[in-house]
Design a protein around this motif. Structure first.
Motif, PDB file in Angstrom:
ATOM      1  N   ALA A  11      -3.675  12.443  14.017  1.00 36.95           N
ATOM      2  CA  ALA A  11      -4.009  11.250  13.230  1.00 36.95           C
ATOM      3  C   ALA A  11      -4.194  11.609  11.760  1.00 36.95           C
ATOM      4  O   ALA A  11      -3.747  10.881  10.864  1.00 36.95           O
ATOM      5  CB  ALA A  11      -5.278  10.602  13.778  1.00 36.95           C
ATOM      6  N   SER A  12      -4.852  12.746  11.498  1.00 36.89           N
ATOM      7  CA  SER A  12      -5.104  13.133  10.109  1.00 36.89           C
ATOM      8  C   SER A  12      -3.808  13.513   9.393  1.00 36.89           C
ATOM      9  O   SER A  12      -3.598  13.144   8.226  1.00 36.89           O
ATOM     10  CB  SER A  12      -6.092  14.302  10.053  1.00 36.89           C
ATOM     11  N   MET A  13      -2.914  14.214  10.093  1.00 32.95           N
ATOM     12  CA  MET A  13      -1.649  14.588   9.472  1.00 32.95           C
ATOM     13  C   MET A  13      -0.765  13.364   9.240  1.00 32.95           C
ATOM     14  O   MET A  13      -0.011  13.308   8.262  1.00 32.95           O
ATOM     15  CB  MET A  13      -0.919  15.615  10.337  1.00 32.95           C
TER      16      MET A  13
ATOM     17  N   THR B 222     -14.572   9.265   8.691  1.00 30.71           N
ATOM     18  CA  THR B 222     -14.102  10.620   8.369  1.00 30.71           C
ATOM     19  C   THR B 222     -14.162  10.879   6.866  1.00 30.71           C
ATOM     20  O   THR B 222     -13.765  11.947   6.403  1.00 30.71           O
ATOM     21  CB  THR B 222     -12.655  10.831   8.866  1.00 30.71           C
ATOM     22  N   ASP B 223     -14.635   9.862   6.116  1.00 30.39           N
ATOM     23  CA  ASP B 223     -14.830  10.006   4.656  1.00 30.39           C
ATOM     24  C   ASP B 223     -13.549  10.394   3.926  1.00 30.39           C
ATOM     25  O   ASP B 223     -13.562  11.236   3.019  1.00 30.39           O
ATOM     26  CB  ASP B 223     -15.921  11.040   4.349  1.00 30.39           C
ATOM     27  N   ASP B 224     -12.436   9.772   4.316  1.00 32.12           N
ATOM     28  CA  ASP B 224     -11.170  10.118   3.682  1.00 32.12           C
ATOM     29  C   ASP B 224     -10.737   9.072   2.659  1.00 32.12           C
ATOM     30  O   ASP B 224     -11.198   7.934   2.665  1.00 32.12           O
ATOM     31  CB  ASP B 224     -10.083  10.293   4.747  1.00 32.12           C
TER      32      ASP B 224
ATOM     33  N   LEU C 223      -4.961   5.384   1.017  1.00 28.56           N
ATOM     34  CA  LEU C 223      -3.586   5.861   0.906  1.00 28.56           C
ATOM     35  C   LEU C 223      -2.914   5.289  -0.340  1.00 28.56           C
ATOM     36  O   LEU C 223      -3.104   4.122  -0.676  1.00 28.56           O
ATOM     37  CB  LEU C 223      -2.767   5.455   2.135  1.00 28.56           C
ATOM     38  N   GLY C 224      -2.128   6.127  -1.012  1.00 30.26           N
ATOM     39  CA  GLY C 224      -1.375   5.673  -2.175  1.00 30.26           C
ATOM     40  C   GLY C 224      -2.048   5.941  -3.499  1.00 30.26           C
ATOM     41  O   GLY C 224      -1.552   5.507  -4.540  1.00 30.26           O
ATOM     42  N   ALA C 225      -3.177   6.658  -3.479  1.00 34.43           N
ATOM     43  CA  ALA C 225      -3.924   6.878  -4.722  1.00 34.43           C
ATOM     44  C   ALA C 225      -3.758   8.298  -5.268  1.00 34.43           C
ATOM     45  O   ALA C 225      -3.418   8.486  -6.436  1.00 34.43           O
ATOM     46  CB  ALA C 225      -5.411   6.568  -4.503  1.00 34.43           C
ATOM     47  N   ILE C 226      -3.999   9.304  -4.423  1.00 36.58           N
ATOM     48  CA  ILE C 226      -3.971  10.696  -4.883  1.00 36.58           C
ATOM     49  C   ILE C 226      -3.025  11.498  -4.001  1.00 36.58           C
ATOM     50  O   ILE C 226      -3.234  11.619  -2.794  1.00 36.58           O
ATOM     51  CB  ILE C 226      -5.380  11.331  -4.841  1.00 36.58           C
ATOM     52  N   ASN C 227      -1.997  12.044  -4.593  1.00 39.47           N
ATOM     53  CA  ASN C 227      -1.008  12.818  -3.846  1.00 39.47           C
ATOM     54  C   ASN C 227      -1.624  14.116  -3.328  1.00 39.47           C
ATOM     55  O   ASN C 227      -2.499  14.711  -3.964  1.00 39.47           O
ATOM     56  CB  ASN C 227       0.194  13.125  -4.753  1.00 39.47           C
ATOM     57  N   ASP C 228      -1.168  14.537  -2.165  1.00 39.27           N
ATOM     58  CA  ASP C 228      -1.599  15.788  -1.536  1.00 39.27           C
ATOM     59  C   ASP C 228      -3.085  15.815  -1.170  1.00 39.27           C
ATOM     60  O   ASP C 228      -3.684  16.890  -1.027  1.00 39.27           O
ATOM     61  CB  ASP C 228      -1.290  16.998  -2.441  1.00 39.27           C
ATOM     62  N   ALA C 229      -3.701  14.652  -1.029  1.00 37.66           N
ATOM     63  CA  ALA C 229      -5.095  14.606  -0.585  1.00 37.66           C
ATOM     64  C   ALA C 229      -5.179  15.066   0.868  1.00 37.66           C
ATOM     65  O   ALA C 229      -4.266  14.844   1.664  1.00 37.66           O
ATOM     66  CB  ALA C 229      -5.647  13.189  -0.724  1.00 37.66           C
ATOM     67  N   ALA C 230      -6.294  15.725   1.220  1.00 36.91           N
ATOM     68  CA  ALA C 230      -6.498  16.201   2.587  1.00 36.91           C
ATOM     69  C   ALA C 230      -7.171  15.111   3.415  1.00 36.91           C
ATOM     70  O   ALA C 230      -8.018  14.361   2.920  1.00 36.91           O
ATOM     71  CB  ALA C 230      -7.350  17.460   2.571  1.00 36.91           C
ATOM     72  N   TYR C 231      -6.791  15.014   4.672  1.00 37.18           N
ATOM     73  CA  TYR C 231      -7.377  14.021   5.583  1.00 37.18           C
ATOM     74  C   TYR C 231      -7.910  14.725   6.825  1.00 37.18           C
ATOM     75  O   TYR C 231      -7.476  15.826   7.170  1.00 37.18           O
ATOM     76  CB  TYR C 231      -6.331  12.963   5.957  1.00 37.18           C
ATOM     77  N   HIS C 232      -8.869  14.086   7.474  1.00 37.45           N
ATOM     78  CA  HIS C 232      -9.566  14.696   8.592  1.00 37.45           C
ATOM     79  C   HIS C 232      -9.591  13.731   9.782  1.00 37.45           C
ATOM     80  O   HIS C 232      -9.235  12.563   9.647  1.00 37.45           O
ATOM     81  CB  HIS C 232     -10.998  15.054   8.185  1.00 37.45           C
ATOM     82  N   GLU C 233     -10.010  14.226  10.926  1.00 40.52           N
ATOM     83  CA  GLU C 233     -10.067  13.359  12.092  1.00 40.52           C
ATOM     84  C   GLU C 233     -11.297  13.668  12.944  1.00 40.52           C
ATOM     85  O   GLU C 233     -11.850  14.765  12.876  1.00 40.52           O
ATOM     86  CB  GLU C 233      -8.797  13.481  12.933  1.00 40.52           C
ATOM     87  N   LYS C 234     -11.704  12.676  13.703  1.00 37.32           N
ATOM     88  CA  LYS C 234     -12.824  12.813  14.623  1.00 37.32           C
ATOM     89  C   LYS C 234     -12.421  12.218  15.968  1.00 37.32           C
ATOM     90  O   LYS C 234     -11.372  11.583  16.081  1.00 37.32           O
ATOM     91  CB  LYS C 234     -14.067  12.102  14.077  1.00 37.32           C
TER      92      LYS C 234
END
Length: 300
Positions: free
Chosen positions: A146-148, A206-208, A211-222
């Motif tokens: 989901a995060s990827m 997940t405090d992420d 989408l569409g604001a900052i390129n290459d931002a990291a995302y997380h999942e729970k």
């Protein structure tokens, strides 16, 4: 008007411009003809604009129909699967909106589901909504995480974003055999977990980033675990920020209180009841934002 000022004044007060005095004054006659020509030109322009407005309205109706066909409308969506039930609804504040929901099978044992809210309203939001839905669905069908999925979708949407548009997204993957939900919350409202025993709580975020604001931002999942009889209720801020004539918000607290009374209800009943309570709360006030709801119950 025969030099009678009261008669002339009465005509002018009633909006007359196509009159002349007798004996005829050529300067007055010239002004009268000019005003008549201006009035004719104004009427022609109004007719032209009316025709253009009708054309725009027709285009918006078509756009509305297209947007509605984008959103899944068949419920239950997978009648051959008995381990879960699902229902969703979207009501745009204008002809077209920026909210969307989606759900799809991933392999044999997983269900992907999405709810999202594009910044802004109207046609620009609707176009970015269509782009966002297409990107997320295409990546989700080939991405196990989901995060990827959110990370890859964000990088693409950053390239497509115009005028700093962005989208908040909650994306979850339900294992239909175990009830485990792996999810990523990209700046969206936290869903409500409605337990079979009547208790309700907000799903931890997940405090992420959006989408569409900052390129290459990291995302997380729970992860969270649904037990048989539990319900996961997703919504956009058009629900909690719905405002009545007193400028009071429907609020998350009111949403949680209403969800507490719906334990054990079907997703369709949950969505329809929450929609009804929002309508009763804002009665008389104009809908200011798109309203979208999605409910999933796990049967085990």
């Amino acid at each position: 008007a025969y030099g009678d000022m009261e008669n002339i004044r009465s005509a002018m007060n009633q909006g007359a411009f196509d009159f002349t005095t007798k004996p005829i004054n050529l300067e007055d006659l010239e002004r009268t003809i000019e005003k008549a020509a201006e009035q004719i030109a104004f009427i022609k322009q109004a007719q032209k604009e009316h025709t253009q407005l009708e054309s725009i309205q027709n285009d918006l109706h078509v756009a509305q129909e297209i947007q509605q066909t984008i959103l899944p409308k068949t419920f239950p969506p997978f009648p051959e699967l008995q381990s879960f039930d699902l229902y969703a609804y979207m009501n745009a504040a204008k002809y077209v909106g920026g909210d969307f929901y989606d759900f799809f099978r991933i392999g044999h044992d997983r269900l992907g589901f999405v709810i999202a809210d594009v910044s802004g309203k109207g046609v620009p939001a609707a176009i970015f909504m269509a782009i966002s839905r297409t990107v997320i669905r295409a990546i989700a069908l080939t991405e196990n995480s989901a995060s990827m999925c959110m990370q890859r979708s964000n990088n693409i949407l950053c390239q497509e974003s115009v005028n700093d548009m962005f989208v908040t997204v909650f994306y979850g993957i339900l294992n239909i055999h175990t009830g485990v939900v792996t999810y990523c919350n990209a700046g969206h409202n936290p869903p409500v977990l409605m337990k079979k025993d009547g208790s309700v709580s907000k799903v931890p975020t997940t405090d992420d980033m959006i989408l569409g604001a900052i390129n290459d931002a990291a995302y997380h999942e729970k992860e969270l675990k649904l037990s048989p009889g539990d319900n996961l209720f997703l919504y956009t801020d058009g629900v909690t920020e719905a405002m009545n004539e007193k400028h009071e918000l429907y609020s998350e607290q009111r949403l949680l209180e209403n969800c507490r009374t719906l334990a054990g209800k079907s997703p369709k009943e949950v969505v329809e009841k929450i929609t009804e309570t929002v309508g009763e709360f804002v009665v008389g006030a104009v809908q200011s934002d798109d309203i979208t709801l999605l409910s999933i119950s796990y049967k085990g």
